[in-house]
Design an enzyme around this catalytic site. Structure first.
Site, PDB file in Angstrom:
ATOM      1  N   GLY A   1      -4.123  -4.595  -4.260  1.00 43.89           N
ATOM      2  CA  GLY A   1      -5.230  -3.756  -4.836  1.00 43.89           C
ATOM      3  C   GLY A   1      -4.753  -2.105  -4.501  1.00 43.89           C
ATOM      4  O   GLY A   1      -4.092  -1.773  -3.948  1.00 43.89           O
ATOM      5  N   HIS A   2      -4.794  -1.587  -6.050  1.00 49.39           N
ATOM      6  CA  HIS A   2      -4.551  -0.276  -6.105  1.00 49.39           C
ATOM      7  C   HIS A   2      -5.339   0.437  -6.790  1.00 49.39           C
ATOM      8  O   HIS A   2      -6.011  -0.155  -7.865  1.00 49.39           O
ATOM      9  CB  HIS A   2      -2.855  -0.233  -6.389  1.00 49.39           C
ATOM     10  CG  HIS A   2      -2.697  -0.740  -7.589  1.00 49.39           C
ATOM     11  ND1 HIS A   2      -1.738  -1.957  -7.487  1.00 49.39           N
ATOM     12  CD2 HIS A   2      -2.863  -0.548  -8.845  1.00 49.39           C
ATOM     13  CE1 HIS A   2      -1.523  -2.584  -8.583  1.00 49.39           C
ATOM     14  NE2 HIS A   2      -2.187  -1.501  -9.519  1.00 49.39           N
TER      15      HIS A   2
ATOM     16  N   LYS B   1       2.021   2.121  -5.155  1.00 49.66           N
ATOM     17  CA  LYS B   1       2.764   1.668  -6.277  1.00 49.66           C
ATOM     18  C   LYS B   1       1.929   1.885  -7.400  1.00 49.66           C
ATOM     19  O   LYS B   1       2.581   2.004  -8.715  1.00 49.66           O
ATOM     20  CB  LYS B   1       3.014   0.175  -6.041  1.00 49.66           C
ATOM     21  CG  LYS B   1       3.884  -0.148  -5.052  1.00 49.66           C
ATOM     22  CD  LYS B   1       4.419  -1.529  -5.089  1.00 49.66           C
ATOM     23  CE  LYS B   1       3.262  -2.513  -4.386  1.00 49.66           C
ATOM     24  NZ  LYS B   1       2.859  -2.244  -3.098  1.00 49.66           N
TER      25      LYS B   1
ATOM     26  N   ASP C   1       0.741  -1.146   0.196  1.00 49.69           N
ATOM     27  CA  ASP C   1      -0.047  -0.087   0.128  1.00 49.69           C
ATOM     28  C   ASP C   1       0.906   1.269   0.054  1.00 49.69           C
ATOM     29  O   ASP C   1       0.495   2.364   0.520  1.00 49.69           O
ATOM     30  CB  ASP C   1      -0.900  -0.031   1.017  1.00 49.69           C
ATOM     31  CG  ASP C   1      -1.729  -1.271   1.475  1.00 49.69           C
ATOM     32  OD1 ASP C   1      -2.281  -1.759   0.341  1.00 49.69           O
ATOM     33  OD2 ASP C   1      -1.831  -1.770   2.470  1.00 49.69           O
TER      34      ASP C   1
ATOM     35  N   GLN D   1       2.416  -6.071  -2.940  1.00 50.59           N
ATOM     36  CA  GLN D   1       2.751  -6.087  -1.555  1.00 50.59           C
ATOM     37  C   GLN D   1       4.095  -5.402  -1.370  1.00 50.59           C
ATOM     38  O   GLN D   1       4.269  -4.090  -2.230  1.00 50.59           O
ATOM     39  CB  GLN D   1       2.492  -7.523  -1.094  1.00 50.59           C
ATOM     40  CG  GLN D   1       1.481  -8.082  -1.190  1.00 50.59           C
ATOM     41  CD  GLN D   1       0.922  -8.711  -2.203  1.00 50.59           C
ATOM     42  OE1 GLN D   1       1.552  -9.512  -2.883  1.00 50.59           O
ATOM     43  NE2 GLN D   1      -0.375  -8.796  -2.632  1.00 50.59           N
TER      44      GLN D   1
HETATM   45  P1  IMP Z   1      -2.448 -12.761   2.385  1.00 46.18           P
HETATM   46  O1  IMP Z   1      -1.435 -12.353   1.202  1.00 46.18           O
HETATM   47  O2  IMP Z   1      -3.839 -12.674   2.110  1.00 46.18           O
HETATM   48  O3  IMP Z   1      -1.937 -13.981   2.455  1.00 46.18           O
HETATM   49  O4  IMP Z   1      -2.119 -11.917   3.397  1.00 46.18           O
HETATM   50  C1  IMP Z   1      -1.299 -12.095   4.187  1.00 46.18           C
HETATM   51  C2  IMP Z   1      -0.815 -10.634   4.965  1.00 46.18           C
HETATM   52  O5  IMP Z   1      -0.548  -9.700   3.724  1.00 46.18           O
HETATM   53  C3  IMP Z   1      -1.993  -9.945   5.741  1.00 46.18           C
HETATM   54  O6  IMP Z   1      -1.541  -8.953   6.497  1.00 46.18           O
HETATM   55  C4  IMP Z   1      -2.382  -8.923   4.399  1.00 46.18           C
HETATM   56  O7  IMP Z   1      -3.173  -7.975   5.131  1.00 46.18           O
HETATM   57  C5  IMP Z   1      -1.371  -8.605   3.913  1.00 46.18           C
HETATM   58  N1  IMP Z   1      -1.301  -8.224   2.494  1.00 46.18           N
HETATM   59  C6  IMP Z   1      -1.590  -9.165   1.552  1.00 46.18           C
HETATM   60  N2  IMP Z   1      -1.918  -8.361   0.445  1.00 46.18           N
HETATM   61  C7  IMP Z   1      -1.436  -7.128   0.520  1.00 46.18           C
HETATM   62  C8  IMP Z   1      -1.542  -5.753  -0.125  1.00 46.18           C
HETATM   63  O8  IMP Z   1      -1.467  -5.712  -1.345  1.00 46.18           O
HETATM   64  N3  IMP Z   1      -1.324  -4.607   0.567  1.00 46.18           N
HETATM   65  C9  IMP Z   1      -1.224  -4.579   1.936  1.00 46.18           C
HETATM   66  N4  IMP Z   1      -1.122  -5.649   2.640  1.00 46.18           N
HETATM   67  C10 IMP Z   1      -1.404  -7.084   2.046  1.00 46.18           C
END
Ligand code: IMP
Length: 429
Positions: free
Chosen positions: A40-41, A16, A13, A224
């Site tokens: 998500g952006h 990007k 977040d 991420q």
């Molecule tokens: P997962 O990727 O859904 O398995 O989540 C694992 C961790 O990564 C959690 O804390 C999510 O909130 C975080 N996370 C996954 N994708 C994003 C992103 O695009 N932005 C911010 N946090 C993310």
């Protein structure tokens, strides 16, 4: 240096989306290499907003090729939804969009299991996005995953699905006391998805290598951030892929020598969604104000983001593990009204001063951040386009960050619009 990787340097977040959108103009190809629709952006073009999860935002630029590499895990329902949402906004999908035939598919059972596994962790839950990301990567590593090419061959798909459902339905029913998933309805649904994506599917590695040989410019799009990296992040509070730049090589099937330059996107402060330690998190009252000012709500799940001061220890770690050449600092304007700004320069843990990010989670959880405090600039920066016109105190803040993290700043973003950007160095020349 014409091929550039753009990566997140904090917990995702960082903004990007906007930076990738800006740089896409200079690229011929924009290639995503890891993660899935957990990302998500939002990209703002004029007055219109576009939300992306799987598709590179480069798709907004006519004439550019957008690729989804083998390192990405694909939820086809979500991908097709995103395609139709973007088509509805006038975006074209023809030969400008390609999907790797060896990318793994997120299946319905991956989503159910992701949610139930995280819930059953109780207080130790990770707070995943519930999109089935971790469970898809588990199957990839366990060598039982279903890939895009498998789906396009009905016989293979039936066989692989059968094998998977035997195990997954046993788990769902006997271990988690949930309903089984239905083989016939998955078959029907996914075979139909297969027909809808068939024309986009190709050998992305081959395509990309040929394009690189022809001298095409490539933008490698990370999702991420470094602190969510499965190896270098705050494990186990991480995602299940490697968001760092090196993964662009394995996630697209190109040699590491092809990644010529790496740009790290960094927020002027810090945010985090989901669980896990966050040394510089603000006190709750101050956090709420900053959250409102920075509109810090997740683009994927809508969850409020936790907010905190800039952490130079953590960003220096990200600079190192990514081999960053420079930084794009985003959301500087969000700090405009503050009387004081703070930068974390070290962690105090068990009587010692740690200057480098520790691997031991307990140390990240229990450390006391050591801050340097600076005067705020208390001026609106959102209309500034020229570095020299920034308030002196804002320049001092940025200068201190570059000293502490050992990377120069090449771009500064002072608002969500494309034009709200200060360029210090021309990238992808
Ligand atoms: P997962 O990727 O859904 O398995 O989540 C694992 C961790 O990564 C959690 O804390 C999510 O909130 C975080 N996370 C996954 N994708 C994003 C992103 O695009 N932005 C911010 N946090 C993310």
């Amino acid at each position: 240096m014409s091929n550039l990787a753009v990566v997140g340097t904090q917990w995702g977040d960082e903004g990007k989306g906007k930076i990738i959108d800006l740089l896409s103009e200079k690229a011929d190809i924009i290639a995503r290499y890891q993660g899935g629709n957990n990302a998500g952006h939002t990209v703002r073009v004029e007055d219109e907003e576009f939300v992306f999860h799987l598709i590179p935002s480069g798709i907004l630029h006519p004439g550019k090729k957008c690729l989804i590499g083998n390192g990405v895990v694909i939820d086809l329902k979500s991908l097709l939804g995103e395609i139709s949402y973007l088509k509805g906004k006038g975006v074209e999908f023809k030969d400008n969009f390609l999907i790797a035939e060896n990318a793994h598919l997120t299946m319905p059972y991956h989503k159910i299991l992701d949610k139930i596994i995280d819930e059953s962790r109780g207080k130790g839950k990770l707070g995943t996005t519930g999109r089935g990301i971790g469970t898809t990567y588990i199957d990839k590593s366990a060598r039982v995953g279903i890939r895009v090419a498998d789906l396009l061959d009905e016989e293979t798909f039936r066989e692989k699905l059968e094998i998977n459902l035997e195990e997954k339905n046993y788990l769902l029913e006997k271990f988690y006391n949930l309903e089984k998933v239905n083989r016939e309805s998955i078959l029907e649904e996914y075979l139909s998805y297969g027909r809808q994506i068939e024309n986009y599917v190709c050998n992305v590695s081959l395509y990309l290598n040929r394009a690189l040989d022809e001298g095409k410019k490539v933008l490698f799009e990370g999702a991420q951030g470094a602190l969510l990296d499965i190896d270098f992040g705050t494990y186990p509070y991480v995602t299940s892929s490697n968001p760092i730049a090196g993964a662009a090589s394995t996630g697209l099937g190109i040699g590491p020598t092809k990644i010529e330059e790496v740009l790290g996107v960094v927020k002027a402060y810090t945010t985090r969604v989901g669980e896990g330690p966050f040394p510089t998190q603000f006190s709750s009252e101050f956090e709420e104000g900053m959250r409102m000012r920075g509109r810090e709500y997740g683009a994927t799940t809508g969850r409020p983001r936790r907010c905190g001061w800039f952490d130079a220890v953590l960003v220096r770690h990200a600079v190192r593990v990514n081999g960053l050449d420079s930084l794009a600092v985003t959301k500087l304007d969000v700090l405009d009204e503050l009387e004081k700004v703070k930068i974390c320069v070290g962690y105090r843990y068990e009587g010692e001063l740690l200057e480098e990010f520790p691997s031991l989670l307990k140390a990240v959880r229990n450390c006391q951040p050591v801050y340097e405090e600076m005067e705020g600039w208390k001026e609106d920066t959102s209309q500034i386009r020229d570095y020299d016109k920034l308030p002196l105190k804002a320049k001092e803040y940025l200068q201190r960050i570059t000293e502490l993290v050992h990377a120069d700043v090449s771009l500064i973003s002072v608002g969500p619009g494309r034009k709200q950007t200060i360029v210090l160095k021309n990238l992808m020349q």
